[in-house]
Design an enzyme around this catalytic site. Sequence first.
Site, PDB file in Angstrom:
ATOM      1  N   GLU A 230       0.806  -1.228   0.000  1.00  0.00           N
ATOM      2  CA  GLU A 230       0.000   0.000   0.000  1.00  0.00           C
ATOM      3  C   GLU A 230       0.839   1.277   0.000  1.00  0.00           C
ATOM      4  O   GLU A 230       0.418   2.282  -0.565  1.00  0.00           O
ATOM      5  CB  GLU A 230      -0.949   0.002   1.211  1.00  0.00           C
ATOM      6  CG  GLU A 230      -2.002  -1.094   1.115  1.00  0.00           C
ATOM      7  CD  GLU A 230      -2.977  -1.066   2.284  1.00  0.00           C
ATOM      8  OE1 GLU A 230      -3.581  -0.031   2.550  1.00  0.00           O
ATOM      9  OE2 GLU A 230      -3.123  -2.116   2.941  1.00  0.00           O
ATOM     10  N   HIS A 246       8.267 -26.609   4.088  1.00  0.00           N
ATOM     11  CA  HIS A 246       7.644 -27.820   3.542  1.00  0.00           C
ATOM     12  C   HIS A 246       7.146 -27.605   2.120  1.00  0.00           C
ATOM     13  O   HIS A 246       6.449 -28.450   1.573  1.00  0.00           O
ATOM     14  CB  HIS A 246       6.510 -28.281   4.471  1.00  0.00           C
ATOM     15  CG  HIS A 246       7.037 -28.612   5.837  1.00  0.00           C
ATOM     16  ND1 HIS A 246       7.508 -29.862   6.168  1.00  0.00           N
ATOM     17  CD2 HIS A 246       7.240 -27.831   6.925  1.00  0.00           C
ATOM     18  CE1 HIS A 246       7.950 -29.838   7.416  1.00  0.00           C
ATOM     19  NE2 HIS A 246       7.803 -28.613   7.890  1.00  0.00           N
ATOM     20  N   LYS A 338     -13.316   0.047  -4.692  1.00  0.00           N
ATOM     21  CA  LYS A 338     -14.449   0.275  -3.784  1.00  0.00           C
ATOM     22  C   LYS A 338     -15.519   1.129  -4.471  1.00  0.00           C
ATOM     23  O   LYS A 338     -16.716   0.876  -4.331  1.00  0.00           O
ATOM     24  CB  LYS A 338     -13.972   0.960  -2.496  1.00  0.00           C
ATOM     25  CG  LYS A 338     -13.211   0.021  -1.554  1.00  0.00           C
ATOM     26  CD  LYS A 338     -12.856   0.707  -0.234  1.00  0.00           C
ATOM     27  CE  LYS A 338     -12.097  -0.243   0.685  1.00  0.00           C
ATOM     28  NZ  LYS A 338     -11.684   0.351   1.949  1.00  0.00           N
TER      29      LYS A 338
HETATM   30  C1  F6R Z   1      -6.110   1.604   3.584  1.00  0.00           C
HETATM   31  C2  F6R Z   1      -6.037   0.248   4.152  1.00  0.00           C
HETATM   32  C3  F6R Z   1      -7.016  -0.783   3.664  1.00  0.00           C
HETATM   33  C4  F6R Z   1      -8.327  -0.698   4.478  1.00  0.00           C
HETATM   34  C5  F6R Z   1      -9.348  -1.730   3.985  1.00  0.00           C
HETATM   35  C6  F6R Z   1     -10.606  -1.770   4.842  1.00  0.00           C
HETATM   36  O1  F6R Z   1      -5.259   2.487   4.306  1.00  0.00           O
HETATM   37  O2  F6R Z   1      -5.207  -0.030   4.943  1.00  0.00           O
HETATM   38  O3  F6R Z   1      -6.433  -2.064   3.773  1.00  0.00           O
HETATM   39  O4  F6R Z   1      -8.051  -0.931   5.829  1.00  0.00           O
HETATM   40  O5  F6R Z   1      -9.718  -1.432   2.665  1.00  0.00           O
HETATM   41  O6  F6R Z   1     -11.102  -0.487   5.094  1.00  0.00           O
HETATM   42  P1  F6R Z   1     -11.489  -0.117   6.608  1.00  0.00           P
HETATM   43  O7  F6R Z   1     -10.254  -0.291   7.406  1.00  0.00           O
HETATM   44  O8  F6R Z   1     -11.943   1.312   6.538  1.00  0.00           O
HETATM   45  O9  F6R Z   1     -12.560  -1.053   6.990  1.00  0.00           O
END
Ligand code: F6R
Length: 350
Positions: A230, A246, A338
């Site tokens: 990320e 393994h 998203k």
């Molecule tokens: C972004 C991050 C992502 C979010 C994941 C879930 O900084 O780390 O891995 O954590 O998309 O989103 P949340 O944490 O808001 O439920």
Amino acid sequence: MLAPAEVSRIDKRDLLGIMSSLPEQMVFGLDQGSALDLPSDVRRIFIVGMGGSAIAADVFAAWTMDRRATDIQVIRDYRLPAHASEGDIVIAVTYSGDTEETLSAASQAVRIGCKLIGVSSGGKLADFCKENRMERVGVPQGYPPRGAFGYLFGTIAGLCRGVIVDNIDKEIKKAAVHLEEERKALNPDKSTKVNRAKSIALKVYGKTPIIYGSMAFAPVARRWQTEFNENAKILAWASSFPEADHNEIEGWGGSQSSGRFQPIFLRDRNETDELRMRIDATRGIIGRKAKPIEVEDKGDSLLSRMLGTLLLGDLASIYLAVLRKVDPYPVISIDALKAKLRSQGSASES
Ligand code: F6R
């Protein structure tokens, strides 16, 4: 290379500063979570979450593994396991409050009569908890979820402290002091010669890291992977010992391209004798193809060493982003995916 001015030019929104606030976040979260402290006779706790929210639960569960009678399972899915039932506690952790998998599992929890506790900075989970008269612990807004690790970890610890046999508050506060020391040594003003995070970034630059952890360090290895993904925007993988011996070890031996990968071993002075011998022997075999970077924190408690190692990975991934000249803060592909799913009508709203 990696001079402070270069770091702040590329890391425009100071993700490095955000990640470095881990100790303060943790202590704050602990206070917040402790206000709701679960009873000690809970049968089962499910912690549901994804990505940067779920990893805080993994680290907590791994750290307390040997010190609790209650089963804690971390679920990264739309659904709870079939054995979840009335009376179980479900802690839904989503920093944004809007992650569809977490919302879906939270609404299933309410349907089947579990006691739900939400943890978020707001979002749909806040509304959902209110509508269903379920409690929620709020964490401060304005962070990228992965940069709120300390708030989430501290809150989970505060909520679950009743099911742990020892007094974990003290250990968390001591670990925070250790992290305050560690971050000084990893600051941008420390040269590459003395700054371990910078030197790891330089070694990983141009390669694909594979991070190995064992026992409580397995989720820390996973955090390293996701931070490289990320923040530095590179592919990376996490793996664990003894399992890798393994299967994966064979890949190192046979692959023509294994020199493209950089193994990183997260070690601990309290690893068992079997593991120490095994990892040392593995290093001998993998080392013919690529020299592993070995990382070990000197903290005096397990939590100090786990979180010291975690912070090192967080900051190494940001220095790597700087070397690659990419802003570590935005997560363009995650956000795009998203948004696309939202525009198609999210599963949690169906
Ligand atoms: C972004 C991050 C992502 C979010 C994941 C879930 O900084 O780390 O891995 O954590 O998309 O989103 P949340 O944490 O808001 O439920």
